[in-house]
Design an enzyme around this catalytic site. Structure first.
Site, PDB file in Angstrom:
ATOM      1  N   ASP A  67       0.833  -1.202   0.000  1.00  0.00           N
ATOM      2  CA  ASP A  67       0.000   0.000   0.000  1.00  0.00           C
ATOM      3  C   ASP A  67       0.871   1.258   0.000  1.00  0.00           C
ATOM      4  OD1 ASP A  67      -2.265   1.499   0.040  1.00  0.00           O
ATOM      5  OD2 ASP A  67      -2.840   1.033   2.103  1.00  0.00           O
ATOM      6  N   ASN A 103     -10.644  -2.848  -6.147  1.00  0.00           N
ATOM      7  CA  ASN A 103      -9.835  -1.894  -6.922  1.00  0.00           C
ATOM      8  C   ASN A 103     -10.454  -1.529  -8.280  1.00  0.00           C
ATOM      9  OD1 ASN A 103      -6.633  -3.162  -5.690  1.00  0.00           O
ATOM     10  ND2 ASN A 103      -7.856  -1.431  -4.985  1.00  0.00           N
TER      11      ASN A 103
HETATM   12  C1  FPP Z   1      -2.198   0.200  -3.197  1.00  0.00           C
HETATM   13  O1  FPP Z   1      -1.636   1.480  -3.194  1.00  0.00           O
HETATM   14  C2  FPP Z   1      -1.624  -0.581  -4.270  1.00  0.00           C
HETATM   15  C3  FPP Z   1      -2.322  -1.182  -5.255  1.00  0.00           C
HETATM   16  C4  FPP Z   1      -3.785  -1.152  -5.350  1.00  0.00           C
HETATM   17  C5  FPP Z   1      -1.652  -1.892  -6.342  1.00  0.00           C
HETATM   18  C6  FPP Z   1      -0.418  -2.634  -5.941  1.00  0.00           C
HETATM   19  C7  FPP Z   1       0.309  -2.978  -7.149  1.00  0.00           C
HETATM   20  C8  FPP Z   1       1.652  -2.954  -7.261  1.00  0.00           C
HETATM   21  C9  FPP Z   1       2.584  -2.629  -6.184  1.00  0.00           C
HETATM   22  C10 FPP Z   1       2.243  -3.323  -8.544  1.00  0.00           C
HETATM   23  C11 FPP Z   1       2.652  -4.753  -8.513  1.00  0.00           C
HETATM   24  C12 FPP Z   1       2.324  -5.395  -9.734  1.00  0.00           C
HETATM   25  C13 FPP Z   1       2.927  -6.503 -10.200  1.00  0.00           C
HETATM   26  C14 FPP Z   1       2.359  -7.147 -11.359  1.00  0.00           C
HETATM   27  C15 FPP Z   1       4.151  -7.062  -9.638  1.00  0.00           C
HETATM   28  P1  FPP Z   1      -2.584   2.737  -3.426  1.00  0.00           P
HETATM   29  O2  FPP Z   1      -2.631   3.013  -4.862  1.00  0.00           O
HETATM   30  O3  FPP Z   1      -3.914   2.467  -2.788  1.00  0.00           O
HETATM   31  O4  FPP Z   1      -1.818   3.837  -2.647  1.00  0.00           O
HETATM   32  P2  FPP Z   1      -2.449   5.054  -1.842  1.00  0.00           P
HETATM   33  O5  FPP Z   1      -3.234   4.450  -0.709  1.00  0.00           O
HETATM   34  O6  FPP Z   1      -1.268   5.813  -1.383  1.00  0.00           O
HETATM   35  O7  FPP Z   1      -3.302   5.811  -2.795  1.00  0.00           O
END
Ligand code: FPP
Length: 257
Positions: free
Chosen positions: A38, A86
């Site tokens: 996250d 998501n």
């Molecule tokens: C949450 O951060 C993250 C996600 C919903 C996606 C996680 C995906 C990756 C780390 C990429 C990995 C992919 C592969 C194929 C290896 P957020 O976007 O909710 O962050 P925020 O809470 O700061 O907005």
């Protein structure tokens, strides 16, 4: 003989990390580490970059953490790459996230094959775009003979949906006489998407959020949790070692004394 990853790791890692790896390996290494990655969006925002830049950086971190987990002898590494919730994100972000498995596996798959890593996936594959599904299917196919660490992608995964699907299958199998009416924990576990995997010993969540967000609700019943304020794109080898060292100092009693 040292494998490529061990050589790569020694070349790149600081002396401190190398020594810590040795120490961590001398104690019990969690068999299954599950990570809620996250903070990608906040990481990007802090740098005045688009959110997807955070996801891209986060993808690179998955590569580094996979390499270290493998060197440490972790048996399963699960990464929560996309939840059933998501889909509510802006379309362009969803499309970007759905392209990441292709990009990740496009460059990393040969290394995973050589390093005896098996790629697996939990989640509803049917709703994924064709290109995402084919990238994952190809990786699973090409690594299916490997018997080393499992790199398990939770992709379009939601724990409640998983549990409901399992309940429905249990009911059907019971009606059809395939199983009896007495459902045990062990039998139920076999109906989950994780049936072939051990429960996570250590569950990590980055970015300061202290919740499970529909992730492995059944499987995490006895997991040790490690939360950190570090945003996923900033998560380093040192942080993984921090988490495992804390885990190794915990006493797991499973309700006993
Ligand atoms: C949450 O951060 C993250 C996600 C919903 C996606 C996680 C995906 C990756 C780390 C990429 C990995 C992919 C592969 C194929 C290896 P957020 O976007 O909710 O962050 P925020 O809470 O700061 O907005």
């Amino acid at each position: 003989m040292y494998s490529f990853w061990k050589r790569w790791f020694r070349k790149d890692a600081s002396l401190d990390v190398t020594n810590r790896v040795k120490d961590v390996k001398d104690c019990e290494v969690p068999r299954h580490i599950a990570i809620i990655m996250d903070g990608n969006g906040r990481w990007a925002k802090k740098r005045a970059l688009p959110r997807v830049a955070g996801h891209h950086e986060g993808m690179k971190v998955v590569r580094r953490i996979t390499r270290l987990a493998n060197v440490l002898g972790v048996k399963t590494l699960t990464v929560y790459a996309f939840s059933t919730e998501n889909w509510k994100r802006p379309r362009s972000e969803v499309e970007y996230l759905m392209k990441l498995p292709q990009e990740f596996l496009g460059t990393f798959l040969p290394e995973l094959v050589t390093e005896n890593v098996q790629v697996k996936m939990i989640g509803d594959k049917t709703a994924l775009p064709g290109h995402t599904r084919s990238a994952v299917d190809k990786a699973m196919e090409e690594t299916k003979a490997n018997d080393g660490m499992v790199l398990n992608f939770a992709l379009n995964y939601g724990s409640r949906a998983e549990i409901i699907e399992a309940v429905n299958k249990v009911v059907t199998d019971s009606k059809n006489g395939i199983i009896g009416e007495n459902v045990t924990e062990e039998l139920f576990s076999n109906y989950l998407m994780t049936s072939q995997l051990p429960d996570p010993d250590l569950l990590i969540r980055t970015s300061g959020e202290i919740r499970l967000s529909n992730f492995m609700l059944w499987q995490a019943a006895y997991s040790e949790f490690w939360f950190t304020d570090v945003l996923w794109p900033d998560f380093s080898e040192e942080h993984l070692l921090d988490a495992i060292e804390v885990y190794q100092r915990r006493s797991r009693r499973y309700g006993g004394v």
